[in-house]
Design an enzyme around this catalytic site. Structure first.
Site, PDB file in Angstrom:
ATOM      1  N   TRP A  12       3.654   1.677  -1.299  1.00 40.03           N
ATOM      2  CA  TRP A  12       3.254   0.381  -1.891  1.00 40.03           C
ATOM      3  C   TRP A  12       4.464  -0.501  -2.119  1.00 40.03           C
ATOM      4  CZ3 TRP A  12      -1.360  -0.122  -0.586  1.00 40.03           C
ATOM      5  CH2 TRP A  12      -2.276   0.925  -0.664  1.00 40.03           C
ATOM      6  N   ASP A  32       4.420  -3.642 -10.218  1.00 47.05           N
ATOM      7  CA  ASP A  32       3.101  -3.234  -9.753  1.00 47.05           C
ATOM      8  C   ASP A  32       2.703  -2.048 -10.624  1.00 47.05           C
ATOM      9  OD1 ASP A  32       0.934  -2.094  -8.470  1.00 47.05           O
ATOM     10  OD2 ASP A  32       1.883  -1.960  -6.495  1.00 47.05           O
ATOM     11  N   LYS A  82      -7.854   1.781 -10.064  1.00 44.00           N
ATOM     12  CA  LYS A  82      -7.268   3.070 -10.411  1.00 44.00           C
ATOM     13  C   LYS A  82      -7.594   3.432 -11.861  1.00 44.00           C
ATOM     14  CE  LYS A  82      -5.374   2.839  -6.298  1.00 44.00           C
ATOM     15  NZ  LYS A  82      -4.302   1.965  -6.008  1.00 44.00           N
TER      16      LYS A  82
HETATM   17  C1  LIG Z   1      -3.707   1.322  -4.720  1.00 49.16           C
HETATM   18  C2  LIG Z   1      -2.423   0.660  -4.914  1.00 49.16           C
HETATM   19  C3  LIG Z   1      -2.120  -0.571  -4.305  1.00 49.16           C
HETATM   20  C4  LIG Z   1      -3.069  -1.265  -3.364  1.00 49.16           C
HETATM   21  O1  LIG Z   1      -4.113  -1.822  -4.053  1.00 49.16           O
HETATM   22  P1  LIG Z   1      -5.204  -2.760  -3.344  1.00 49.16           P
HETATM   23  O2  LIG Z   1      -6.016  -3.206  -4.517  1.00 49.16           O
HETATM   24  O3  LIG Z   1      -5.960  -1.893  -2.376  1.00 49.16           O
HETATM   25  O4  LIG Z   1      -4.518  -3.860  -2.656  1.00 49.16           O
HETATM   26  C5  LIG Z   1      -0.905  -1.140  -4.581  1.00 49.16           C
HETATM   27  N1  LIG Z   1      -0.005  -0.555  -5.393  1.00 49.16           N
HETATM   28  C6  LIG Z   1      -0.257   0.631  -5.984  1.00 49.16           C
HETATM   29  C7  LIG Z   1       0.772   1.240  -6.879  1.00 49.16           C
HETATM   30  C8  LIG Z   1      -1.468   1.265  -5.766  1.00 49.16           C
HETATM   31  O5  LIG Z   1      -1.727   2.446  -6.350  1.00 49.16           O
END
Ligand SMILES: *Cc1c(COP(=O)(O)O)cnc(C)c1O
Length: 354
Positions: free
Chosen positions: A99, A166, A190
């Site tokens: 990511w 993030d 998540k």
């Molecule tokens: C799942 C995830 C993403 C991607 O998320 P989307 O909503 O599918 O774009 C980005 N960063 C992290 C840390 C993730 O766990």
């Protein structure tokens, strides 16, 4: 049989939250209408959005000067929105996995990107330490929890430049010192709600310093000015997030979520370390409390598939690891009860005995 869902995302939510969402879909508070059928500008929806934004601020003790947004697009949209809104000339990125790499790639479209450190040399099984952050960077971007590789930054970052994080997979799992960040974002699926939504906590005074023109839909200031209603927001996920945040608050807030996460992680990592049939892929302080990665120990590799099947036969589902790590990944988000982890540990012990 009771099922324990270890999916990495979309993932397990508290049963009450799923039920409240289901009931709102059928008939929102006795109106005879589904929440899905209500206008986002209706008298019914407005308080949902207001309370959701206020509750995220309350749970994370967000200081004045920050705004909360719930937008479509997922975390990946912010890989692009972050540099669009914050990167003038140069940005620093800590590369701790898939990511982070994806975020970095998007930033490259907007200016110079400095990779301050990377753990790619050992398949991202650790968090790099002791690196230099260029003081002329517009920001430092970090991924607080690496959902795929099972590593986590357990403390908020001290940095000479503003930090942007993030927090897709560990939001609301621990207290955060929001004042250390100019922006925190993530996908909802998540630890917050179902898929189809992202959340943003952004410091208003950090915006507006880039020279480029920004399309309205990608401009955080436009979303702030419109109270997170520049266009139709993801109404049902916002409702689910609200129900989930009410649940987190009732349970004792993010400090309690952190205590439970630590307890789950402690039990599971102890078993992985003690059981001769399994081995952790991450060691020491960088181990994630949310996504716990492990593999079969050398010599037992061929039993991987049968362990997944055995666990599933006992209600422990979705423990298959991500393809870039292999083995197993037990995602233990806020909703995972201690019994779920105990059942997984029981599976590991009984499987080893067999
Ligand atoms: C799942 C995830 C993403 C991607 O998320 P989307 O909503 O599918 O774009 C980005 N960063 C992290 C840390 C993730 O766990």
């Amino acid at each position: 049989m009771k099922k324990y869902n270890f999916n990495a995302g979309p993932s397990m939510l508290p049963r009450e939250v799923v039920e409240a969402t289901a009931s709102a879909v059928l008939d929102y508070e006795g109106m005879g209408l589904s929440l899905m059928e209500l206008s986002h500008r209706s008298a019914e929806f407005k308080p949902i959005l207001d309370e959701a934004r206020a509750l995220l601020k309350e749970l994370l003790d967000v200081p004045a000067g920050y705004e909360v947004l719930f937008l479509g697009g997922g975390a990946s949209m912010h890989f692009c929105m972050v540099p669009y809104n914050f990167l003038n000339r140069k940005a620093a990125y800590l590369n701790t996995g898939t990511w982070a790499s994806k975020a970095m790639k998007e930033a490259g479209l907007f200016g110079e990107v400095v990779e301050v450190a990377s753990s790619a040399d050992r398949n991202f099984c650790y968090i790099p330490k002791d690196f230099n952050i260029p003081t002329d960077a517009d920001y430092l971007h970090v991924t607080s929890n690496n959902t795929i590789y099972g590593t986590q930054l357990h403390a908020d970052f001290d940095s000479p430049v503003p930090v942007i994080a993030d927090m897709s997979s560990d939001i609301l799992s621990r207290p955060v010192d929001v004042s250390k960040y100019s922006c925190i974002y993530g996908g909802a699926q998540k630890n917050l709600a179902q898929s189809g939504m992202s959340f943003v906590i952004v410091k208003e005074s950090a915006l507006g310093s880039v020279e480029r023109a920004i399309p309205s839909i990608l401009d955080y200031r436009v979303h702030i000015a419109n109270g997170s209603m520049f266009n139709t927001p993801p109404t049902l996920p916002i409702y689910t997030a609200l129900c989930n945040m009410r649940w987190v608050k009732e349970q004792g807030g993010v400090a309690e979520m952190e205590r439970r996460a630590l307890q789950r992680a402690e039990i599971l990592y102890s078993e992985i370390d003690a059981n001769p049939m399994f081995r952790a892929t991450v060691n020491g302080e960088d181990r994630s409390y949310m996504n716990i990665d492990f593999v079969m120990a050398p010599g037992y590799e061929e039993l991987e598939k049968s362990f997944v099947e055995y666990a599933a036969s006992r209600g422990v589902v979705a423990i298959t690891g991500h393809r870039s790590v292999g083995g197993f990944r037990a995602s233990c988000y806020n909703a995972m009860p201690l019994e779920g982890v105990a059942e997984l540990v029981g599976c590991m012990r009984d499987f080893a005995k067999k």
